[in-house]
Write a protein that holds these residues in place. Structure first.
Motif, PDB file in Angstrom:
ATOM      1  N   ASP A   1       0.835  -1.213   0.000  1.00 12.09           N
ATOM      2  CA  ASP A   1       0.000   0.000   0.000  1.00 12.09           C
ATOM      3  C   ASP A   1       0.864   1.256   0.000  1.00 12.09           C
ATOM      4  O   ASP A   1       0.543   2.236  -0.667  1.00 12.09           O
ATOM      5  N   ARG A   2       1.943   1.224   0.761  1.00  9.83           N
ATOM      6  CA  ARG A   2       2.867   2.367   0.820  1.00  9.83           C
ATOM      7  C   ARG A   2       3.462   2.629  -0.562  1.00  9.83           C
ATOM      8  O   ARG A   2       3.517   3.765  -1.037  1.00  9.83           O
ATOM      9  N   LEU A   3       3.920   1.584  -1.226  1.00  6.24           N
ATOM     10  CA  LEU A   3       4.501   1.738  -2.567  1.00  6.24           C
ATOM     11  C   LEU A   3       3.466   2.267  -3.554  1.00  6.24           C
ATOM     12  O   LEU A   3       3.769   3.140  -4.375  1.00  6.24           O
ATOM     13  N   GLU A   4       2.259   1.729  -3.476  1.00  5.23           N
ATOM     14  CA  GLU A   4       1.186   2.191  -4.367  1.00  5.23           C
ATOM     15  C   GLU A   4       0.882   3.671  -4.144  1.00  5.23           C
ATOM     16  O   GLU A   4       0.722   4.435  -5.093  1.00  5.23           O
ATOM     17  N   ARG A   5       0.773   4.072  -2.871  1.00  5.16           N
ATOM     18  CA  ARG A   5       0.478   5.479  -2.569  1.00  5.16           C
ATOM     19  C   ARG A   5       1.612   6.372  -3.026  1.00  5.16           C
ATOM     20  O   ARG A   5       1.393   7.412  -3.640  1.00  5.16           O
ATOM     21  N   ARG A   6       2.850   5.972  -2.744  1.00  4.44           N
ATOM     22  CA  ARG A   6       3.998   6.783  -3.164  1.00  4.44           C
ATOM     23  C   ARG A   6       4.069   6.901  -4.681  1.00  4.44           C
ATOM     24  O   ARG A   6       4.371   7.964  -5.214  1.00  4.44           O
ATOM     25  N   TRP A   7       3.809   5.803  -5.400  1.00  9.57           N
ATOM     26  CA  TRP A   7       3.822   5.835  -6.854  1.00  9.57           C
ATOM     27  C   TRP A   7       2.732   6.775  -7.369  1.00  9.57           C
ATOM     28  O   TRP A   7       2.961   7.572  -8.275  1.00  9.57           O
ATOM     29  N   THR A   8       1.557   6.735  -6.760  1.00 12.73           N
ATOM     30  CA  THR A   8       0.465   7.621  -7.162  1.00 12.73           C
ATOM     31  C   THR A   8       0.848   9.084  -6.926  1.00 12.73           C
ATOM     32  O   THR A   8       0.597   9.946  -7.776  1.00 12.73           O
ATOM     33  N   GLU A   9       1.475   9.368  -5.783  1.00 11.80           N
ATOM     34  CA  GLU A   9       1.923  10.733  -5.498  1.00 11.80           C
ATOM     35  C   GLU A   9       2.995  11.164  -6.491  1.00 11.80           C
ATOM     36  O   GLU A   9       2.986  12.305  -6.973  1.00 11.80           O
ATOM     37  N   GLN A  10       3.910  10.263  -6.810  1.00 10.27           N
ATOM     38  CA  GLN A  10       4.953  10.590  -7.783  1.00 10.27           C
ATOM     39  C   GLN A  10       4.351  10.859  -9.161  1.00 10.27           C
ATOM     40  O   GLN A  10       4.799  11.765  -9.868  1.00 10.27           O
ATOM     41  N   LEU A  11       3.329  10.094  -9.536  1.00  8.33           N
ATOM     42  CA  LEU A  11       2.686  10.315 -10.831  1.00  8.33           C
ATOM     43  C   LEU A  11       2.093  11.717 -10.911  1.00  8.33           C
ATOM     44  O   LEU A  11       2.173  12.381 -11.946  1.00  8.33           O
ATOM     45  N   SER A  12       1.500  12.173  -9.815  1.00 13.80           N
ATOM     46  CA  SER A  12       0.955  13.533  -9.785  1.00 13.80           C
ATOM     47  C   SER A  12       2.067  14.558  -9.979  1.00 13.80           C
ATOM     48  O   SER A  12       1.918  15.527 -10.729  1.00 13.80           O
ATOM     49  N   GLU A  13       3.186  14.352  -9.303  1.00 20.00           N
ATOM     50  CA  GLU A  13       4.328  15.253  -9.448  1.00 20.00           C
ATOM     51  C   GLU A  13       4.887  15.191 -10.865  1.00 20.00           C
ATOM     52  O   GLU A  13       5.268  16.217 -11.446  1.00 20.00           O
ATOM     53  N   LEU A  14       4.937  14.000 -11.420  1.00 19.47           N
ATOM     54  CA  LEU A  14       5.448  13.834 -12.782  1.00 19.47           C
ATOM     55  C   LEU A  14       4.587  14.568 -13.801  1.00 19.47           C
ATOM     56  O   LEU A  14       5.115  15.145 -14.758  1.00 19.47           O
ATOM     57  N   ARG A  15       3.279  14.548 -13.620  1.00 18.91           N
ATOM     58  CA  ARG A  15       2.391  15.241 -14.562  1.00 18.91           C
ATOM     59  C   ARG A  15       2.720  16.732 -14.629  1.00 18.91           C
ATOM     60  O   ARG A  15       2.792  17.319 -15.703  1.00 18.91           O
ATOM     61  N   VAL A  16       2.928  17.336 -13.486  1.00 18.37           N
ATOM     62  CA  VAL A  16       3.277  18.754 -13.440  1.00 18.37           C
ATOM     63  C   VAL A  16       4.661  18.975 -14.047  1.00 18.37           C
ATOM     64  O   VAL A  16       4.857  19.871 -14.876  1.00 18.37           O
ATOM     65  N   THR A  17       5.605  18.155 -13.663  1.00 22.45           N
ATOM     66  CA  THR A  17       6.983  18.306 -14.130  1.00 22.45           C
ATOM     67  C   THR A  17       7.084  18.073 -15.631  1.00 22.45           C
ATOM     68  O   THR A  17       7.754  18.830 -16.338  1.00 22.45           O
ATOM     69  N   GLN A  18       6.423  17.036 -16.119  1.00 21.47           N
ATOM     70  CA  GLN A  18       6.480  16.745 -17.554  1.00 21.47           C
ATOM     71  C   GLN A  18       5.898  17.893 -18.372  1.00 21.47           C
ATOM     72  O   GLN A  18       6.487  18.311 -19.370  1.00 21.47           O
ATOM     73  N   ALA A  19       4.767  18.407 -17.941  1.00 21.93           N
ATOM     74  CA  ALA A  19       4.160  19.529 -18.668  1.00 21.93           C
ATOM     75  C   ALA A  19       5.091  20.735 -18.646  1.00 21.93           C
ATOM     76  O   ALA A  19       5.307  21.379 -19.674  1.00 21.93           O
ATOM     77  N   GLY A  20       5.659  21.021 -17.496  1.00 21.73           N
ATOM     78  CA  GLY A  20       6.566  22.164 -17.374  1.00 21.73           C
ATOM     79  C   GLY A  20       7.792  22.039 -18.243  1.00 21.73           C
ATOM     80  O   GLY A  20       8.192  22.995 -18.921  1.00 21.73           O
ATOM     81  N   THR A  21       8.405  20.863 -18.255  1.00 22.51           N
ATOM     82  CA  THR A  21       9.619  20.696 -19.062  1.00 22.51           C
ATOM     83  C   THR A  21       9.295  20.782 -20.549  1.00 22.51           C
ATOM     84  O   THR A  21      10.056  21.369 -21.321  1.00 22.51           O
ATOM     85  N   GLN A  22       8.170  20.240 -20.941  1.00 22.33           N
ATOM     86  CA  GLN A  22       7.803  20.283 -22.356  1.00 22.33           C
ATOM     87  C   GLN A  22       7.458  21.698 -22.810  1.00 22.33           C
ATOM     88  O   GLN A  22       7.808  22.103 -23.919  1.00 22.33           O
ATOM     89  N   ILE A  23       6.815  22.470 -21.953  1.00 22.38           N
ATOM     90  CA  ILE A  23       6.506  23.866 -22.287  1.00 22.38           C
ATOM     91  C   ILE A  23       7.795  24.675 -22.397  1.00 22.38           C
ATOM     92  O   ILE A  23       7.968  25.465 -23.332  1.00 22.38           O
ATOM     93  N   MET A  24       8.718  24.468 -21.439  1.00 20.17           N
ATOM     94  CA  MET A  24      10.004  25.180 -21.506  1.00 20.17           C
ATOM     95  C   MET A  24      10.740  24.835 -22.796  1.00 20.17           C
ATOM     96  O   MET A  24      11.294  25.703 -23.463  1.00 20.17           O
ATOM     97  N   MET A  25      10.762  23.561 -23.123  1.00 21.17           N
ATOM     98  CA  MET A  25      11.448  23.101 -24.326  1.00 21.17           C
ATOM     99  C   MET A  25      10.829  23.749 -25.560  1.00 21.17           C
ATOM    100  O   MET A  25      11.544  24.245 -26.436  1.00 21.17           O
TER     101      MET A  25
END
Length: 163
Positions: A19-43
């Motif tokens: 459950d801990r791994l699943e929750r952490r992965w879900t939280e990381q996915l949320s962070e990744l969505r923001v980061t991916q969009a930001g890096t692609q816009i900058m690029m």
């Protein structure tokens, strides 16, 4: 839940490892969505600059800074998308989730460092082109200080208070 107040409740206390791994992965996915969009816009923004008519008149320093920013933004984008590739390749293999979560933690931190460099460098480049070298240096330094304060100093202050 026992007599623990909601503000002091740590979900990891009662979670299973899975459950801990699943929750952490879900939280990381949320962070990744923001980061991916930001890096692609900058690029995308950086790539449009080279197609502007005034781009041919920039100095050698500005051209080198620009190319450094393109390389750094590309690397940030690659790192921000890498966890998806890791997950896709390792998906379903025993023990893979723990590896993916720990690798993603490292990749996200590296991505944030590169994003900070691209943001600061872009501010420096634009201020340099519009107002001159001194303004470029000051603008870049102000961006570094602002990013460091908000992304590192503020969370560290909160972390110290939590301990």
């Amino acid at each position: 839940m026992t007599n623990i107040s909601r503000s002091n409740y740590d979900p990891e206390v009662e979670e299973s490892e899975y459950d801990r791994l699943e929750r952490r992965w879900t939280e990381q996915l949320s962070e990744l969505r923001v980061t991916q969009a930001g890096t692609q816009i900058m690029m995308g923004f950086l790539l449009t600059l080279s197609f502007q008519p005034s781009f041919e008149t920039i100095s050698l320093f500005e051209r080198n800074l620009y190319l450094s920013l393109v390389i750094t933004a590309t690397l940030a984008t690659v790192l921000a998308i890498a966890p998806v590739s890791f997950h896709r390749i390792l998906f379903g293999h025993p023990g893979a989730k723990a590896r993916v979560v720990s690798i993603t933690q490292v990749l996200l931190r590296l991505t944030l460092i590169l994003v900070a460099l691209v943001l600061s460098g872009t501010v420096a480049l634009i201020f340099n082109m519009v107002l001159g070298t001194t303004a470029g240096i000051i603008g870049g330094i102000c961006a570094v200080v602002t990013i460091t304060t908000i992304w590192i100093a503020l969370p560290m202050t909160v972390l110290r208070k939590l301990r």
